[in-house]
Design an enzyme around this catalytic site. Structure first.
Site, PDB file in Angstrom:
ATOM      1  N   TYR A  14      48.616  27.634  44.050  1.00 51.36           N
ATOM      2  CA  TYR A  14      49.216  27.923  45.352  1.00 51.36           C
ATOM      3  C   TYR A  14      49.412  29.422  45.578  1.00 51.36           C
ATOM      4  O   TYR A  14      49.101  30.235  44.702  1.00 51.36           O
ATOM      5  CB  TYR A  14      50.517  27.180  45.506  1.00 51.36           C
ATOM      6  N   SER A 248      54.442  33.884  35.976  1.00 51.67           N
ATOM      7  CA  SER A 248      53.344  32.928  36.064  1.00 51.67           C
ATOM      8  C   SER A 248      53.830  31.519  36.359  1.00 51.67           C
ATOM      9  O   SER A 248      54.943  31.128  36.018  1.00 51.67           O
ATOM     10  CB  SER A 248      52.529  32.926  34.771  1.00 51.67           C
ATOM     11  N   LYS A 249      52.937  30.810  37.002  1.00 44.40           N
ATOM     12  CA  LYS A 249      53.221  29.430  37.374  1.00 44.40           C
ATOM     13  C   LYS A 249      53.482  28.594  36.124  1.00 44.40           C
ATOM     14  O   LYS A 249      54.412  27.795  36.076  1.00 44.40           O
ATOM     15  CB  LYS A 249      52.006  28.895  38.125  1.00 44.40           C
ATOM     16  N   ARG A 250      52.662  28.828  35.105  1.00 38.77           N
ATOM     17  CA  ARG A 250      52.752  28.015  33.896  1.00 38.77           C
ATOM     18  C   ARG A 250      54.127  28.148  33.251  1.00 38.77           C
ATOM     19  O   ARG A 250      54.749  27.168  32.860  1.00 38.77           O
ATOM     20  CB  ARG A 250      51.649  28.454  32.920  1.00 38.77           C
ATOM     21  N   GLY A 253      57.050  28.212  36.726  1.00 40.28           N
ATOM     22  CA  GLY A 253      57.050  27.068  37.628  1.00 40.28           C
ATOM     23  C   GLY A 253      57.059  27.434  39.098  1.00 40.28           C
ATOM     24  O   GLY A 253      56.548  28.477  39.511  1.00 40.28           O
TER      25      GLY A 253
END
Ligand code: GLU
Length: 494
Positions: A14, A248-250, A253
């Site tokens: 996203y 980061s997304k990882r 979240g």
């Protein structure tokens, strides 16, 4: 020359905060320069690109209000052109066919290949096919041997460019491998695609994250091979998590996703303002800027070199996102012109089933006054349907802490508050001054502190321990509701 900039996200997730900031800076720069803001979806990594990501990115951009000035370019549509350009460079002897079997070539993981070469202290130019004669190379290709196409980087020399943010950037050719332009399956690789598209889109300034600096050197080599003048580059400082880790997304979240903010009741105007200050300043103390003001003040010179920190605490739900973002949103909610916030409040109340059409009709004045009163302490639009619920519905929750602290601790209130309700009953002009008179007199009679009566009333009328001035709350809710709630036993029994 008209400035033309582009935002070029890869649809592999996203819209991330960092990308949103890149989009914003491109947008502000284009507007400031009277130029064009373009959008290119870099969907060439077929394995990782998804339509869902593209949609989410477009949603995020639409929310932020950055509409491109020309049709969106989808990079994958240009693959034939990219291939043709790689073949042209091959034809001109500026690129060569690499027949190394795929498993040995390592072009899937360029970074690992570089590390390996460095470890083995191998020359970046040691590819055995680099100096193959044209005839031999053609013959192998004609015999059907698969090959990748690599750029032939010079033996000696360096790339150099003046970055608008970081100043002179140089890299010795010895540090740059002969980059793959086209994979053996004919797939054009990232750096080639970006350069070809930037040329075709007549991009004048490339504004993107600092993590692309290494790519920029490679891209400059491609520009040189194509005998084209590179655009001006401006690399943006990174946005890091507290402690200096990459955001980061990882790891972090949803808090890095733009749609999270939209869904959490942020105003796009506030979030834009917040993003603008992540790595840029106009050189003044001020922090609140409308979009027009940002456009007027924006310059590449105002971009910082040091990385920005996005401050939050994943172990504390009240600090789930950056305090400043929250503060900024509250500031916008509190101060934006009332008529501008009303549609947002409506959009919040509607799905929560708290909206009534009368708010735009006979109860318009009441609605506007109420919104104006309660927004004073709100942080997000969500607060209108949660903390603000008691103003729009009889069905609201009582905060246990508010009940314990402001009601149950003073058992006298159990009799007093319904008694206060009786005092209200005959009043005709249920307005601020009149209410104040009654409550003050009542408190005096009972030998109670005014605050005690007010706090207890607040708990019963709104379910909360904090809120706007209680006299205003009484007035806003009106006589009937005030009386009914002062007499209600629900909170006492909770
Ligand atoms: N597609 C790249 C990314 O999402 C950006 C490329 C560029 O701006 O040149 O990081």
């Amino acid at each position: 020359m008209t400035k033309r900039v582009r935002f070029a996200p890869s649809p592999t997730g996203y819209l991330h905060i960092g990308s949103a900031r890149t989009a914003l800076f491109n947008y502000l720069y284009a507007r400031n320069q009277g130029g064009k803001f373009l959008l290119r979806i870099e969907d060439t990594d077929l394995a990782r690109s998804t339509e869902e990501s593209t949609r989410s990115i477009l949603d995020g951009l639409a929310w932020l209000g950055f509409a491109p000035d020309e049709e969106i370019v989808y990079q994958s549509n240009n693959a034939d052109k990219h291939r043709a350009i790689a073949l042209k460079l091959l034809e001109e002897g500026k690129a060569y066919r690499d027949f190394t079997p795929k498993e040995d070539r390592g072009d899937k993981d360029v970074k690992a290949a570089i590390v390996e070469r460095a470890r083995e202290q191998k020359n970046m130019r040691d590819n055995q096919f680099r100096d193959l004669s044209r005839e031999e190379s053609d013959a192998k290709a004609a015999a059907g041997e698969p090959f990748a196409i690599r750029l032939k980087v010079g033996e000696t020399g360096k790339t150099a460019f003046e970055d608008a943010v970081y100043g002179l950037q140089e890299r010795d050719y010895s540090e740059i491998e002969d980059l793959v332009l086209l994979r053996s399956d004919g797939h054009p690789l990232y750096n080639l695609a970006v350069v070809c598209d930037d040329i075709e889109m007549e991009i004048t300034d490339v504004i993107r994250g600092q993590d692309h600096l290494t790519n920029t050197h490679k891209q400059i080599l491609i520009y040189e091979a194509l005998e084209k003048t590179p655009p001006r580059f401006a690399h943006l400082p990174l946005i890091l998590a507290p402690g200096g880790k990459k955001l980061s997304k990882r790891i972090h979240g949803e808090i890095v996703s733009m749609t999270t903010y939209r869904d959490a009741g942020f105003l796009a105007a506030a979030f834009r303002n917040f993003l603008a200050l992540l790595g840029w300043s106009a050189g003044e103390e001020r922090e609140i800027y409308s979009l027009d003001e940002l456009v007027e003040k924006f310059s590449l010179e105002g971009i910082h070199r040091s990385n920005a920190i996005f401050n939050f605490d994943s172990n504390n739900s009240r600090r789930w996102t950056d305090d400043k973002a929250m503060w900024m949103n509250a500031e916008y909610i509190r101060t934006m012109p009332l008529e501008e916030i009303l549609p947002f409040v409506k959009a919040e109340l509607k799905p929560a089933k708290l909206w009534r059409d009368e708010y735009e009709d006979e109860d318009k004045e009441w609605f506007e006054k109420t919104v104006d009163l309660i927004r004073e302490r709100f942080f997000t639009l969500k607060d209108f349907s949660t903390q603000g619920r008691a103003y729009f519905s009889e069905d609201f929750d009582f905060d246990q802490a508010a009940i314990d602290k402001n009601l149950k601790k003073f058992p006298d209130l159990q009799a007093w508050l319904p008694e206060l309700a009786e005092r209200f009953a005959p009043v005709e002009d249920f307005t601020h001054d009149r209410i104040e008179e009654i409550v003050k007199q009542f408190a005096e009679e009972k030998g109670a502190k005014l605050g005690q009566i007010m706090n207890g009333s607040r708990a019963l009328l709104t379910g909360l321990a904090v809120g706007p001035s209680m006299l205003a709350v009484f007035e806003t809710l009106g006589k009937e509701k005030s009386i009914r709630r002062l007499k209600s036993r629900v909170a006492w029994n909770q």
